[in-house]
Design a protein around this motif. Sequence first.
Motif, mmCIF file in Angstrom:
data_model
loop_
_atom_site.group_PDB
_atom_site.id
_atom_site.type_symbol
_atom_site.label_atom_id
_atom_site.label_comp_id
_atom_site.label_asym_id
_atom_site.label_seq_id
_atom_site.Cartn_x
_atom_site.Cartn_y
_atom_site.Cartn_z
ATOM 1 N N GLY A 165 0.814 -1.207 0.000
ATOM 2 C CA GLY A 165 0.000 0.000 0.000
ATOM 3 C C GLY A 165 0.848 1.257 0.000
ATOM 4 N N PHE A 166 0.148 2.438 0.086
ATOM 5 C CA PHE A 166 0.807 3.733 0.139
ATOM 6 C C PHE A 166 1.061 4.114 1.594
ATOM 7 C CE2 PHE A 166 -0.875 5.195 -4.213
ATOM 8 C CZ PHE A 166 0.352 4.936 -4.813
ATOM 9 N N LEU A 167 2.175 4.812 1.811
ATOM 10 C CA LEU A 167 2.563 5.234 3.154
ATOM 11 C C LEU A 167 2.226 6.700 3.366
ATOM 12 C CD1 LEU A 167 4.000 4.470 5.828
ATOM 13 C CD2 LEU A 167 6.139 5.264 4.777
ATOM 14 N N VAL A 168 1.643 7.004 4.544
ATOM 15 C CA VAL A 168 1.273 8.369 4.894
ATOM 16 C C VAL A 168 1.888 8.688 6.251
ATOM 17 C CG1 VAL A 168 -0.647 9.936 5.413
ATOM 18 C CG2 VAL A 168 -0.884 8.220 3.608
ATOM 19 N N ALA A 169 2.478 9.874 6.394
ATOM 20 C CA ALA A 169 3.013 10.310 7.683
ATOM 21 C C ALA A 169 1.876 10.728 8.581
ATOM 22 C CB ALA A 169 3.998 11.458 7.488
ATOM 23 N N GLY A 170 1.940 10.293 9.827
ATOM 24 C CA GLY A 170 0.866 10.581 10.762
ATOM 25 C C GLY A 170 0.802 12.046 11.166
ATOM 26 N N GLU A 171 -0.419 12.533 11.403
ATOM 27 C CA GLU A 171 -0.655 13.894 11.881
ATOM 28 C C GLU A 171 -1.649 13.828 13.033
ATOM 29 O OE1 GLU A 171 0.733 16.647 11.163
ATOM 30 O OE2 GLU A 171 1.974 15.993 9.456
ATOM 31 N N LYS A 217 -4.214 -0.322 -0.354
ATOM 32 C CA LYS A 217 -4.190 -0.188 1.091
ATOM 33 C C LYS A 217 -3.458 1.093 1.486
ATOM 34 C CE LYS A 217 -5.982 -4.359 1.533
ATOM 35 N NZ LYS A 217 -7.338 -4.596 2.049
ATOM 36 N N TRP A 218 -3.855 1.617 2.659
ATOM 37 C CA TRP A 218 -3.204 2.805 3.199
ATOM 38 C C TRP A 218 -2.510 2.427 4.511
ATOM 39 C CZ3 TRP A 218 -2.437 7.199 0.616
ATOM 40 C CH2 TRP A 218 -3.248 7.455 -0.484
ATOM 41 N N ILE A 219 -1.254 2.915 4.621
ATOM 42 C CA ILE A 219 -0.413 2.607 5.781
ATOM 43 C C ILE A 219 0.017 3.926 6.405
ATOM 44 C CG2 ILE A 219 1.673 1.436 6.572
ATOM 45 C CD1 ILE A 219 1.557 -0.192 3.932
ATOM 46 N N VAL A 220 -0.069 4.035 7.725
ATOM 47 C CA VAL A 220 0.297 5.254 8.413
ATOM 48 C C VAL A 220 1.580 5.032 9.204
ATOM 49 C CG1 VAL A 220 -1.091 4.722 10.455
ATOM 50 C CG2 VAL A 220 -0.515 7.091 9.953
ATOM 51 N N LEU A 221 2.469 6.028 9.207
ATOM 52 C CA LEU A 221 3.748 5.991 9.913
ATOM 53 C C LEU A 221 3.654 6.855 11.163
ATOM 54 C CD1 LEU A 221 6.745 5.106 9.957
ATOM 55 C CD2 LEU A 221 7.274 7.206 8.675
ATOM 56 N N ASP A 243 14.487 3.582 14.583
ATOM 57 C CA ASP A 243 14.386 5.014 14.317
ATOM 58 C C ASP A 243 14.936 5.377 12.952
ATOM 59 O OD1 ASP A 243 16.964 4.339 14.982
ATOM 60 O OD2 ASP A 243 17.345 6.162 16.158
ATOM 61 N N LEU A 244 16.018 4.727 12.516
ATOM 62 C CA LEU A 244 16.585 5.016 11.202
ATOM 63 C C LEU A 244 15.622 4.628 10.089
ATOM 64 C CD1 LEU A 244 18.942 5.945 9.461
ATOM 65 C CD2 LEU A 244 19.910 3.620 9.648
ATOM 66 N N ALA A 245 14.974 3.462 10.242
ATOM 67 C CA ALA A 245 13.995 3.043 9.237
ATOM 68 C C ALA A 245 12.836 4.027 9.178
ATOM 69 C CB ALA A 245 13.488 1.640 9.569
ATOM 70 N N GLY A 246 12.401 4.545 10.335
ATOM 71 C CA GLY A 246 11.312 5.522 10.333
ATOM 72 C C GLY A 246 11.684 6.804 9.629
#
Length: 328
Positions: free
Chosen positions: A25-31, A51-55, A108-111
């Motif tokens: 799916g696509f990744l979205v940064a959380g807000e 699918k949508w994935i949130v970071l 943390d580096l992967a994020g």
Amino acid sequence: MEIMEEFRDMPASFGNDLPADGLRGFLVAGEPPDGCSPLPNPPTVDNFTGKWIVLLARYNCSFEVKVRNAQAAGYDCAIVHNVNSSDLETMSAKNPEGIEIPSVFVSDLAGLLLADEYLYTSGFYIMVNGDLPFNINTHLLLPFAIVVVLCLLVILIFMIVKCIKDRRRARRHRLPSRSLKKIPTCKFSKGDPYDTCAICLDDYQEGERLRVLPCAHAYHAVCIDPWLTQNKRVCPVCKRRVFAAGERRRLHTDSDDTDTEPLLNDNTATQGGTFEEQSVNPFVRATEFMRRLRRENQQRNAEAASQSEDNDETNHVNDDTEVICHVL
């Protein structure tokens, strides 16, 4: 599909499992980035039905709160990254009921890399799977532990075999208890041809039980019995092997066998002797020998005394003759 980069992750202990072939799916940064408050719904993209994935970042609230907020916003999966640490851990929840979307934990580096280079605006798809990360404790320590266990097993087997061989060798060098009972014993009495036990160095006392070996050496039974059955089946004085009456002899080929072998032809059995067939108790034989020796000595002394008396009578007759001749 070309894979640009891979990141290690750790699936959470709650929520649904990831599909066997992964979740794409696509990744979205959380807000907000920590996901501790309600999140906005995923963006709308024309002609996209994936699918949508949130970071989300790890801090301020529990994993359970972050994943519930992601699920409430309509996301299909949540990725939580560590902060100032590359350690991975399994996310847990106190009340996991109602959480259905899967979630994973990354370093943390992967994020940071995911947020900088792999958001949906960059045109990349994210593939999330449940493969466990490489664990040095599992991949290196486990083979090492297996090698150590195998070495210990080999050493243990070697020690067991050696103990068995030593036990058998010691058993061959010792006198069996059933054979010990066939060796004669006698009660010591004054005048017997034995004085001192060579093991305890004590003089024999009247009525003490002695065990007489086939080589005619006698010892206290309490001294010689443990010697023969627990140490070696040899006479402590002459070092010759001890065989009981009727005991079958076996050839000993051990290189460390230092016992003196019996001076006897290779017969299949002995008659109570180490060196030759014996039909008489050695103690009795030795006693009879001493008695015969005393009788012979007494006989020789008597003959010597008789001869001395004859000589005295002859000398007396000669003296009388001399006197008579002198008178005439």
